[in-house]
Design an enzyme around this catalytic site. Structure first.
Site, PDB file in Angstrom:
ATOM      1  N   ARG A   1       0.861  -1.180   0.000  1.00 19.62           N
ATOM      2  CA  ARG A   1       0.000   0.000   0.000  1.00 19.62           C
ATOM      3  C   ARG A   1       0.899   1.231   0.000  1.00 19.62           C
ATOM      4  NH1 ARG A   1      -3.491  -2.741  -1.540  1.00 19.62           N
ATOM      5  NH2 ARG A   1      -5.597  -3.080  -0.700  1.00 19.62           N
TER       6      ARG A   1
ATOM      7  N   GLU B   1      -3.624   7.362  -4.525  1.00 19.98           N
ATOM      8  CA  GLU B   1      -3.752   6.996  -5.942  1.00 19.98           C
ATOM      9  C   GLU B   1      -5.203   7.145  -6.402  1.00 19.98           C
ATOM     10  OE1 GLU B   1      -3.989   2.258  -6.197  1.00 19.98           O
ATOM     11  OE2 GLU B   1      -2.087   2.933  -5.336  1.00 19.98           O
TER      12      GLU B   1
ATOM     13  N   HIS C   1      -0.872   0.223 -10.332  1.00 19.78           N
ATOM     14  CA  HIS C   1      -1.543  -0.727  -9.443  1.00 19.78           C
ATOM     15  C   HIS C   1      -2.073  -1.935 -10.223  1.00 19.78           C
ATOM     16  CE1 HIS C   1      -3.797  -0.962  -5.336  1.00 19.78           C
ATOM     17  NE2 HIS C   1      -3.470  -2.169  -5.772  1.00 19.78           N
TER      18      HIS C   1
END
Length: 320
Positions: free
Chosen positions: A239, A268, A286
């Protein structure tokens, strides 16, 4: 047995949506994040469960507002930091997630990040795509090899161990930092460091694979980066907030950290724009679990969880 009635408050891959529709009584609300919370709550009336993404907060206010019919919240993710677990527990609402099925995909992405950072992939791609490449030279974009280096893994769970397995194939030595040491059959020769500073000083590259908790938030700060060897590499597939962006960007700019491979970011998709100007930052959007295999497996894990709840059993993927 009547199938669970689920509001799918997100858009999922077509194959996953077909799997859900074939096994459950589903109502798809792909634009849920753009809709008022009251509309989401109204669509849930009479339904058994809510299925959402990690980008959709299920805070105490939302959970308290859920209709009495709702028995479960399922997240199409491993991470749970977007769900107020205490509020769900208070309401007696089960929380399901998708553990285990992402290990291979995310571990592979960690090695992609590690290789991309070590071999200066961002600068190489930019050179070719810009048309500025003039051909091979012995001084061009010299990176470092992984073979013979020590990889430190922060968080030696299933994904961390998957990273270790792949890194060993590249000739890397493995050590790790966990709250406690793993049994030998899981550690497979990886060395445990109880002290974070000692751990960081012993490694050539760091792979962050831990959950985001209050203990890990901001873990990689300026003080801990200073404890790392000059020229170390940082990889994050966990994360974004585990890293202090100011500290890592300063270290990348100074060269104390040779390069970073990042698949996750704080806030994000609005990542810190300074990363975009750093040639030694190898950045991915991601995509750690973005494979056909893992996406289908995530959906099937949730389907199995709903089926267990409907049958009065406790699902393996239940956390509350």
């Amino acid at each position: 047995m009547k199938p669970y009635s689920v509001l799918v408050a997100c858009q999922l891959p077509e194959a996953v949506e077909r799997d859900l529709a074939s096994a459950l009584d589903v109502d798809f609300m792909p634009d849920a994040r753009q809709r008022p919370v009251a509309e989401l709550v109204a669509r849930l009336d009479g339904r058994d469960a809510l299925l959402l993404l990690a980008m959709t907060p299920a805070d105490a206010a939302l959970i308290e507002a859920l209709p009495a019919s709702v028995k479960a919240i399922a997240t199409y993710s491993v991470g749970l930091d977007h769900i107020d677990l205490a509020a769900a527990r208070k309401r007696g609402i089960a929380v399901l997630h998708t553990p285990d099925v992402l290990t291979d995909a995310v571990a592979e992405t960690a090695l992609l990040l590690l290789l991309g950072a070590a071999r200066r992939a961002t600068e190489s791609i930019d050179l070719v795509r810009s048309g500025a490449w003039q051909g091979w030279t012995p001084t061009q974009l010299i990176g470092v090899e992984l073979s013979g280096k020590t990889l430190g893994i922060l968080g030696m769970g299933r994904i961390g161990r998957g990273i270790a397995e792949r890194a060993r194939a590249f000739g890397m030595t493995i050590c790790y930092h966990n709250r406690s040491a793993l049994p030998p059959d899981l550690a497979k020769g990886a060395v445990h460091h109880a002290d974070a500073v000692e751990f960081l000083g012993a490694i050539d590259a760091l792979a962050i694979a831990c959950p985001l908790t209050e203990a890990t938030r901001g873990f990689l700060d300026a003080e801990r980066i200073a404890a790392m060897k000059p020229g170390a590499i940082v990889v994050n597939i966990a994360r974004g907030p585990v890293i202090d962006d100011d500290a890592l960007i300063a270290a990348l700019q100074s060269g104390h950290v040779r390069a970073a491979g990042l698949d996750v970011f704080t806030n994000e998709p609005k990542l810190d724009p300074r990363y975009l100007n750093l040639g030694n930052a190898f950045l991915l959007p991601h995509i750690g679990s973005s494979t056909v295999e893992s996406r289908r497996a995530m959906g099937r894990t949730l389907i199995d969880g709903f089926a267990a709840l409907a049958a009065g059993r406790n699902p393996d993927n239940r956390v509350v």
